[in-house]
Design an enzyme around this catalytic site. Sequence first.
Site, PDB file in Angstrom:
ATOM      1  CB  SER A   9      -0.770  -0.129   1.187  1.00 30.98           C
ATOM      2  OG  SER A   9      -1.229   1.414   1.520  1.00 30.98           O
ATOM      3  CE1 TYR A  54      -3.866  -2.110   5.247  1.00 28.48           C
ATOM      4  CE2 TYR A  54      -3.294   0.068   4.705  1.00 28.48           C
ATOM      5  CZ  TYR A  54      -3.795  -1.219   4.611  1.00 28.48           C
ATOM      6  OH  TYR A  54      -4.080  -1.598   3.168  1.00 28.48           O
TER       7      TYR A  54
HETATM    8  N1  LIG Z   1      -8.535  -0.344  -1.229  1.00 31.37           N
HETATM    9  C1  LIG Z   1      -7.529   0.554  -1.040  1.00 31.37           C
HETATM   10  O1  LIG Z   1      -7.680   1.612  -0.938  1.00 31.37           O
HETATM   11  C2  LIG Z   1      -6.285  -0.358  -0.731  1.00 31.37           C
HETATM   12  C3  LIG Z   1      -5.016   0.546  -0.987  1.00 31.37           C
HETATM   13  C4  LIG Z   1      -3.883  -0.036  -0.779  1.00 31.37           C
HETATM   14  C5  LIG Z   1      -3.749  -1.293  -0.319  1.00 31.37           C
HETATM   15  N2  LIG Z   1      -5.037  -2.059  -0.293  1.00 31.37           N
HETATM   16  C6  LIG Z   1      -4.776  -3.356  -0.005  1.00 31.37           C
HETATM   17  O2  LIG Z   1      -5.239  -4.291  -1.114  1.00 31.37           O
HETATM   18  C7  LIG Z   1      -5.846  -5.417  -0.392  1.00 31.37           C
HETATM   19  C8  LIG Z   1      -7.476  -5.792  -0.732  1.00 31.37           C
HETATM   20  O3  LIG Z   1      -8.104  -5.071  -0.144  1.00 31.37           O
HETATM   21  P1  LIG Z   1      -9.499  -4.227  -0.487  1.00 31.37           P
HETATM   22  O4  LIG Z   1      -9.361  -2.946  -0.626  1.00 31.37           O
HETATM   23  O5  LIG Z   1      -9.828  -5.046  -1.706  1.00 31.37           O
HETATM   24  O6  LIG Z   1     -10.483  -4.579   0.706  1.00 31.37           O
HETATM   25  P2  LIG Z   1     -11.596  -5.594   0.740  1.00 31.37           P
HETATM   26  O7  LIG Z   1     -12.869  -4.955  -0.224  1.00 31.37           O
HETATM   27  O8  LIG Z   1     -12.022  -5.314   2.310  1.00 31.37           O
HETATM   28  O9  LIG Z   1     -11.208  -6.986   0.436  1.00 31.37           O
HETATM   29  C9  LIG Z   1     -10.176  -7.468   1.300  1.00 31.37           C
HETATM   30  C10 LIG Z   1      -9.981  -8.861   1.057  1.00 31.37           C
HETATM   31  O10 LIG Z   1      -8.797  -9.514   1.917  1.00 31.37           O
HETATM   32  C11 LIG Z   1      -9.419 -10.746   2.762  1.00 31.37           C
HETATM   33  N3  LIG Z   1      -9.493 -10.510   4.125  1.00 31.37           N
HETATM   34  C12 LIG Z   1      -9.728  -9.585   4.927  1.00 31.37           C
HETATM   35  N4  LIG Z   1      -9.591  -9.781   6.188  1.00 31.37           N
HETATM   36  C13 LIG Z   1      -8.964 -10.878   6.333  1.00 31.37           C
HETATM   37  C14 LIG Z   1      -8.930 -11.848   7.366  1.00 31.37           C
HETATM   38  N5  LIG Z   1      -8.976 -11.212   8.676  1.00 31.37           N
HETATM   39  N6  LIG Z   1      -8.429 -12.782   6.952  1.00 31.37           N
HETATM   40  C15 LIG Z   1      -8.099 -13.464   5.762  1.00 31.37           C
HETATM   41  N7  LIG Z   1      -8.369 -12.644   4.576  1.00 31.37           N
HETATM   42  C16 LIG Z   1      -8.866 -11.457   4.859  1.00 31.37           C
HETATM   43  C17 LIG Z   1     -10.885 -10.992   2.204  1.00 31.37           C
HETATM   44  O11 LIG Z   1     -10.951 -12.142   1.691  1.00 31.37           O
HETATM   45  P3  LIG Z   1     -12.136 -12.925   1.960  1.00 31.37           P
HETATM   46  O12 LIG Z   1     -13.280 -12.395   2.814  1.00 31.37           O
HETATM   47  O13 LIG Z   1     -12.556 -13.542   0.430  1.00 31.37           O
HETATM   48  O14 LIG Z   1     -11.630 -14.345   2.680  1.00 31.37           O
HETATM   49  C18 LIG Z   1     -11.404  -9.881   1.335  1.00 31.37           C
HETATM   50  O15 LIG Z   1     -11.603 -10.463  -0.167  1.00 31.37           O
HETATM   51  C19 LIG Z   1      -5.619  -5.612   0.953  1.00 31.37           C
HETATM   52  O16 LIG Z   1      -4.211  -6.158   1.416  1.00 31.37           O
HETATM   53  C20 LIG Z   1      -5.501  -4.121   1.297  1.00 31.37           C
HETATM   54  O17 LIG Z   1      -4.518  -3.802   2.454  1.00 31.37           O
HETATM   55  C21 LIG Z   1      -6.094  -1.523  -0.249  1.00 31.37           C
END
Ligand SMILES: NC(=O)c1ccc[n+]([C@@H]2O[C@H](COP(=O)([O-])OP(=O)(O)OC[C@H]3O[C@@H](n4cnc5c(N)ncnc54)[C@H](OP(=O)(O)O)[C@@H]3O)[C@@H](O)[C@H]2O)c1
Length: 299
Positions: A155, A169
């Site tokens: 991130s 985080y």
């Molecule tokens: N959205 C942003 O702005 C952003 C920016 C920078 C980085 N990221 C990173 O991108 C990745 C995806 O995030 P997202 O934005 O798509 O969020 P999201 O919509 O909340 O999806 C997160 C995914 O991670 C899995 N997850 C969440 N909590 C978990 C736990 N306690 N144990 C195992 N799996 C878990 C879930 O998998 P299941 O429910 O399918 O098991 C879910 O599909 C993450 O690593 C996040 O830190 C996001």
Amino acid sequence: MSTTNSSTNTSNENNNIVWYVTGASKGLGLELVKKLVQDGFKVVATTRSKQLLIDNLGEHYNTDQVLPLVVDLLNEDSIKQSISDSLAKFAKIDIVVNNAGYGLFGNFENITDEQARTQFDVNVFGVLNVIRNVLPHLRNNKTTEHGPHIFNISSITGFNGAFPNAGIYGATKFAVDGISQYLQTDLKPFGIHVTSVLPGVFKTEFLDPKSLVVAKDIPDYPSVQGFIDKFSELFQERTKVGDPSKFAALLISISKEKNPPLTLPVGPDSFGLFEKRIESVQKDIAQFKDQTTSTNFSN
Ligand SMILES: NC(=O)c1ccc[n+]([C@@H]2O[C@H](COP(=O)([O-])OP(=O)(O)OC[C@H]3O[C@@H](n4cnc5c(N)ncnc54)[C@H](OP(=O)(O)O)[C@@H]3O)[C@@H](O)[C@H]2O)c1
């Protein structure tokens, strides 16, 4: 004369490439799996909620291309099982995307030890568990055109610590970036590529209470809820947040590069914060250059 058009050709080439994506039921992971299916790839999609994943994939779900697997990223046996299931179904894995992760908002005083450790367990040790168990296969996979590839989703908070209330985080995401850098060093001799992906803000379920964990407010610090509210407002402005389908398309295009980057900021916000952090490091090291370079026994 062949009547096959170029998009069918691409789809045929893609048909032989197998992706393994963690955290696939929503957000960036879900969008990536949808786009992979659309482009003709094979995908192992891991999740804690198989039915939700299948429902959310909708018309993109077909058993020829998608293997949905329930995986507990904190349980090595579960990961091992998923890898053997993947090989049983598709015979190989070419590209791994360590995507699963969640946000923990709060400061260094109000986040509890348990909250911090669980955050590292999922965001960092979950990534290590997948890498440890998939590498024996990836090292021996000589069939991928430019070599196998691991994408670790870090991130921008893992490169520039400019976000209040995102310290723990962010620390997990710095760790993910560090893991990627050292993985690249170790895996170069095997021809395995590593890319640390550092997105800015993308509109996903990240802020949903089912994903985000929030520490209890304490006086004297800015309110955590105020920070979340600002983020939520940002999510409403299309010009200021990333589109997960464009994120997916970018990852796929990077996977086709012969010499993919180690470090990939994604989104204009991430790019801008990268430049700021680099400028600030350059300024700091230049300012104290004489002192910091005069520490050897002799000059
Ligand atoms: N959205 C942003 O702005 C952003 C920016 C920078 C980085 N990221 C990173 O991108 C990745 C995806 O995030 P997202 O934005 O798509 O969020 P999201 O919509 O909340 O999806 C997160 C995914 O991670 C899995 N997850 C969440 N909590 C978990 C736990 N306690 N144990 C195992 N799996 C878990 C879930 O998998 P299941 O429910 O399918 O098991 C879910 O599909 C993450 O690593 C996040 O830190 C996001």
